[in-house]
Write a protein that holds these residues in place. Sequence first.
Motif, PDB file in Angstrom:
ATOM      1  N   PRO A  57       9.283   6.805  -1.085  1.00 29.57           N
ATOM      2  CA  PRO A  57       8.730   5.711  -1.878  1.00 29.57           C
ATOM      3  C   PRO A  57       9.140   4.345  -1.346  1.00 29.57           C
ATOM      4  O   PRO A  57      10.292   4.122  -0.998  1.00 29.57           O
ATOM      5  N   PHE A  58       8.162   3.431  -1.300  1.00 25.20           N
ATOM      6  CA  PHE A  58       8.421   2.097  -0.796  1.00 25.20           C
ATOM      7  C   PHE A  58       8.013   1.043  -1.816  1.00 25.20           C
ATOM      8  O   PHE A  58       8.807   0.231  -2.233  1.00 25.20           O
ATOM      9  N   CYS A  59       6.747   1.086  -2.237  1.00 28.01           N
ATOM     10  CA  CYS A  59       6.256   0.016  -3.110  1.00 28.01           C
ATOM     11  C   CYS A  59       6.506   0.292  -4.595  1.00 28.01           C
ATOM     12  O   CYS A  59       6.647  -0.633  -5.375  1.00 28.01           O
ATOM     13  N   MET A  60       6.517   1.554  -4.974  1.00 28.08           N
ATOM     14  CA  MET A  60       6.695   1.982  -6.368  1.00 28.08           C
ATOM     15  C   MET A  60       5.609   1.426  -7.292  1.00 28.08           C
ATOM     16  O   MET A  60       5.825   1.286  -8.496  1.00 28.08           O
ATOM     17  N   MET A  61       4.432   1.129  -6.723  1.00 30.47           N
ATOM     18  CA  MET A  61       3.344   0.635  -7.579  1.00 30.47           C
ATOM     19  C   MET A  61       1.980   1.150  -7.124  1.00 30.47           C
ATOM     20  O   MET A  61       0.962   0.555  -7.411  1.00 30.47           O
ATOM     21  N   GLY A  62       1.958   2.258  -6.392  1.00 28.01           N
ATOM     22  CA  GLY A  62       0.698   2.894  -6.068  1.00 28.01           C
ATOM     23  C   GLY A  62      -0.046   2.329  -4.888  1.00 28.01           C
ATOM     24  O   GLY A  62      -1.232   2.607  -4.716  1.00 28.01           O
ATOM     25  N   THR A  63       0.592   1.550  -4.059  1.00 25.38           N
ATOM     26  CA  THR A  63      -0.100   0.907  -2.951  1.00 25.38           C
ATOM     27  C   THR A  63       0.135   1.566  -1.603  1.00 25.38           C
ATOM     28  O   THR A  63      -0.790   1.720  -0.809  1.00 25.38           O
ATOM     29  N   CYS A  64       1.339   1.987  -1.296  1.00 25.90           N
ATOM     30  CA  CYS A  64       1.681   2.399   0.071  1.00 25.90           C
ATOM     31  C   CYS A  64       1.398   3.875   0.381  1.00 25.90           C
ATOM     32  O   CYS A  64       1.313   4.250   1.532  1.00 25.90           O
ATOM     33  N   PHE A  65       1.311   4.719  -0.596  1.00 25.85           N
ATOM     34  CA  PHE A  65       1.071   6.156  -0.449  1.00 25.85           C
ATOM     35  C   PHE A  65       2.211   6.883   0.275  1.00 25.85           C
ATOM     36  O   PHE A  65       2.046   7.999   0.727  1.00 25.85           O
ATOM     37  N   ASP A  66       3.346   6.269   0.407  1.00 24.86           N
ATOM     38  CA  ASP A  66       4.474   6.935   1.061  1.00 24.86           C
ATOM     39  C   ASP A  66       5.172   7.931   0.145  1.00 24.86           C
ATOM     40  O   ASP A  66       6.053   8.656   0.574  1.00 24.86           O
ATOM     41  N   CYS A  67       4.785   7.970  -1.101  1.00 21.87           N
ATOM     42  CA  CYS A  67       5.414   8.886  -2.057  1.00 21.87           C
ATOM     43  C   CYS A  67       4.528  10.091  -2.361  1.00 21.87           C
ATOM     44  O   CYS A  67       4.765  10.784  -3.348  1.00 21.87           O
ATOM     45  N   LEU A  68       3.524  10.343  -1.523  1.00 22.08           N
ATOM     46  CA  LEU A  68       2.604  11.452  -1.801  1.00 22.08           C
ATOM     47  C   LEU A  68       3.333  12.781  -1.861  1.00 22.08           C
ATOM     48  O   LEU A  68       4.125  13.106  -0.975  1.00 22.08           O
ATOM     49  N   ALA A  78       3.749  10.039  -6.382  1.00 19.87           N
ATOM     50  CA  ALA A  78       4.836  10.307  -7.324  1.00 19.87           C
ATOM     51  C   ALA A  78       5.202   9.073  -8.146  1.00 19.87           C
ATOM     52  O   ALA A  78       5.626   9.200  -9.295  1.00 19.87           O
ATOM     53  N   CYS A  79       5.013   7.890  -7.577  1.00 24.12           N
ATOM     54  CA  CYS A  79       5.386   6.676  -8.314  1.00 24.12           C
ATOM     55  C   CYS A  79       4.433   6.380  -9.461  1.00 24.12           C
ATOM     56  O   CYS A  79       4.713   5.513 -10.290  1.00 24.12           O
ATOM     57  N   MET A  80       3.315   7.088  -9.515  1.00 22.48           N
ATOM     58  CA  MET A  80       2.346   6.856 -10.568  1.00 22.48           C
ATOM     59  C   MET A  80       2.364   7.966 -11.619  1.00 22.48           C
ATOM     60  O   MET A  80       1.483   8.035 -12.479  1.00 22.48           O
TER      61      MET A  80
HETATM   62  S1  FES Z   1       5.783   4.313  -3.570  1.00 24.36           S
HETATM   63 FE1  FES Z   1       4.046   3.324  -2.725  1.00 24.36          FE
HETATM   64  S2  FES Z   1       2.372   4.449  -3.543  1.00 24.36           S
HETATM   65 FE2  FES Z   1       4.109   5.338  -4.449  1.00 24.36          FE
END
Ligand code: FES
Length: 102
Positions: A57-68, A78-80
Motif C-alpha cells: 500500500p502506498f496511497c491508501m485512497m484507491g489510486t495507486c493499485f499497489d495494494c491489490l 485492500a485500502c478500499m
Molecule cells: S494503497 Fe493505493 S490503491 Fe490501495
Amino acid sequence: MKTASTFRELTREPRVEVTLDGEKLCLPDGANLAAALLVAGVTTFRKTPVSDTPRGPFCMMGTCFDCLVEIDGVARQACMLNVRAGLAIIRLPDAQVPNAET
Ligand code: FES
C-alpha cells in the motif's frame, strides 16, 4: 512475506479470523484491510507483472493499485475494503492492474 511491523494499532477492536494465502490471521473487525495487514506485518501485497517487484500500500485512497489482493476470486484494492470475518485473501504474484475491480 510477514515481517515485524513498524505500524501500531491505535485502538483494540474485537478480532475476527481471516486467511492470507491460506494462513490464519486475526485482524480487527471493521478496520481498513490494508492498514490491518500492515499492522500485522504484511508489507508485500502483490508483485509487478514485468519486473516481479514487491508492492505494498502506498496511497491508501484507491489510486495507486499497489495494494491489490484477491478476495473471493476478484482482484480488489485492500485500502478500499474493511476487515470482516472469513475473508480469504490471496496475494497476487503478478497482478494486472487494468483488470482490477473496485
Ligand atoms: S494503497 Fe493505493 S490503491 Fe490501495
